[in-house]
Design a protein around this motif. Structure first.
Motif, PDB file in Angstrom:
ATOM      1  N   LYS A 127       2.176   8.992  -6.652  1.00 23.92           N
ATOM      2  CA  LYS A 127       2.652  10.398  -6.595  1.00 23.92           C
ATOM      3  C   LYS A 127       3.740  10.646  -7.628  1.00 23.92           C
ATOM      4  CE  LYS A 127       1.847  11.888  -1.811  1.00 23.92           C
ATOM      5  NZ  LYS A 127       2.212  10.797  -0.868  1.00 23.92           N
ATOM      6  N   GLN A 128       4.625   9.643  -7.774  1.00 26.18           N
ATOM      7  CA  GLN A 128       5.783   9.832  -8.651  1.00 26.18           C
ATOM      8  C   GLN A 128       5.524   9.347 -10.075  1.00 26.18           C
ATOM      9  OE1 GLN A 128       8.789   7.699  -6.443  1.00 26.18           O
ATOM     10  NE2 GLN A 128       9.093   9.386  -4.985  1.00 26.18           N
ATOM     11  N   GLU A 163       0.840  -1.208   0.000  1.00 35.74           N
ATOM     12  CA  GLU A 163       0.000   0.000   0.000  1.00 35.74           C
ATOM     13  C   GLU A 163       0.874   1.257   0.000  1.00 35.74           C
ATOM     14  OE1 GLU A 163      -3.653  -0.044   0.122  1.00 35.74           O
ATOM     15  OE2 GLU A 163      -3.250   2.034  -0.421  1.00 35.74           O
ATOM     16  N   ALA A 164       1.899   1.283   0.854  1.00 40.45           N
ATOM     17  CA  ALA A 164       2.787   2.443   0.944  1.00 40.45           C
ATOM     18  C   ALA A 164       3.564   2.656  -0.361  1.00 40.45           C
ATOM     19  CB  ALA A 164       3.754   2.277   2.121  1.00 40.45           C
ATOM     20  N   GLU A 165       4.091   1.563  -0.907  1.00 40.89           N
ATOM     21  CA  GLU A 165       4.849   1.636  -2.171  1.00 40.89           C
ATOM     22  C   GLU A 165       3.955   2.167  -3.291  1.00 40.89           C
ATOM     23  OE1 GLU A 165       7.946   0.279  -3.343  1.00 40.89           O
ATOM     24  OE2 GLU A 165       8.741  -0.418  -1.418  1.00 40.89           O
ATOM     25  N   CYS A 166       2.715   1.728  -3.240  1.00 42.97           N
ATOM     26  CA  CYS A 166       1.774   2.075  -4.284  1.00 42.97           C
ATOM     27  C   CYS A 166       1.414   3.570  -4.227  1.00 42.97           C
ATOM     28  CB  CYS A 166       0.523   1.217  -4.094  1.00 42.97           C
ATOM     29  SG  CYS A 166      -0.306   0.895  -5.599  1.00 42.97           S
ATOM     30  N   ARG A 167       1.211   4.069  -3.023  1.00 38.85           N
ATOM     31  CA  ARG A 167       0.909   5.499  -2.860  1.00 38.85           C
ATOM     32  C   ARG A 167       2.078   6.348  -3.341  1.00 38.85           C
ATOM     33  NH1 ARG A 167      -3.589   6.542   0.634  1.00 38.85           N
ATOM     34  NH2 ARG A 167      -4.426   4.542   1.330  1.00 38.85           N
ATOM     35  N   LYS A 168       3.280   5.910  -2.997  1.00 39.95           N
ATOM     36  CA  LYS A 168       4.480   6.627  -3.419  1.00 39.95           C
ATOM     37  C   LYS A 168       4.588   6.626  -4.953  1.00 39.95           C
ATOM     38  CE  LYS A 168       8.813   5.151  -2.772  1.00 39.95           C
ATOM     39  NZ  LYS A 168       9.776   4.332  -1.993  1.00 39.95           N
TER      40      LYS A 168
END
Ligand code: ADP
Ligand code: MG
Length: 189
Positions: free
Chosen positions: A87-88, A79-84
């Protein structure tokens, strides 16, 4: 990148007598790593503390020993990797990174529902890996509850359809090993 295991445990430290719902034969078969060459999946379901992560780690350790490329991550980390990545603007790069390893282990699916973007990425990864890249998943949720985990019954069905086509599910029942240790120490009634 190497597998980031949450802890290192092997199957030798696993007490099968405590968990009779687990087929030792199927565990041994999984430890041969043939499922990896065949692009099959292994899914560990059950309540907290029954040894899902311990078994997933043992399978990952064996795969690493056999020289396989393994990526281990929790659903939270995904989930965290995906949000990052969102954004990028690097979602497709993340899909490729998750599609590459011989074995992708995803621990703790279902403790939190995925965001739409992560659920969608998960579907893409499962589709890419289907029939050539093995996956191990652990979840505290039964398959009927995966619609809630992915926020969409149709998407969950499509994911499960691919995941389960060539898969073994370990449905682990029974008591938490953590609580047993606390009970023995008299901390828990
Ligand atoms: P889960 O991922 O299902 O919540 P874990 O695999 O993290 O549970 O297990 C919790 C703890 O109990 C870990 O330290 C694990 O090594 C240990 N454990 C669980 N089941 C067994 C077992 N059958 N034999 C030995 N240790 C176990
Ligand atoms: Mg766990």
């Amino acid at each position: 990148k190497r597998a980031k295991l949450p802890f290192t445990k092997t199957i030798h430290e696993f007490d099968f007598s405590f968990q009779p719902s687990i087929s030792e034969v199927r565990v041994k078969e999984t430890l041969t790593c043939r499922y990896i060459a065949n692009g099959e999946n292994r899914i560990l379901l059950g309540p907290p503390g029954v040894g899902k992560t311990h078994l997933a780690v043992s399978f990952a350790v064996e795969a690493l020993t056999q020289g396989k490329r393994v990526l281990f991550l929790t659903a939270d980390e995904l989930e965290a990797e995906c949000r990052k990545a969102e954004k990028q603007n690097t979602i497709s790069r993340l899909v490729r990174r998750l599609s590459r390893p011989d074995l992708l282990v995803m621990d703790e699916v279902g403790y939190f529902p995925f965001s739409d973007i992560t659920a969608n990425l998960f579907f893409q990864v499962v589709s890419k890996r289907y029939e050539h890249g093995a996956m191990i998943l652990t979840s505290n949720k039964s398959y009927v509850e995966w619609g809630k985990v992915f926020g969409d019954d149709v998407l969950a069905t499509a994911i499960l359809d691919r995941l389960l086509h060539h898969a073994v599910t370990f449905n682990i029942k029974g008591d938490s090993y953590r609580l047993r240790e606390k009970k023995k120490a008299g901390i828990f009634p």
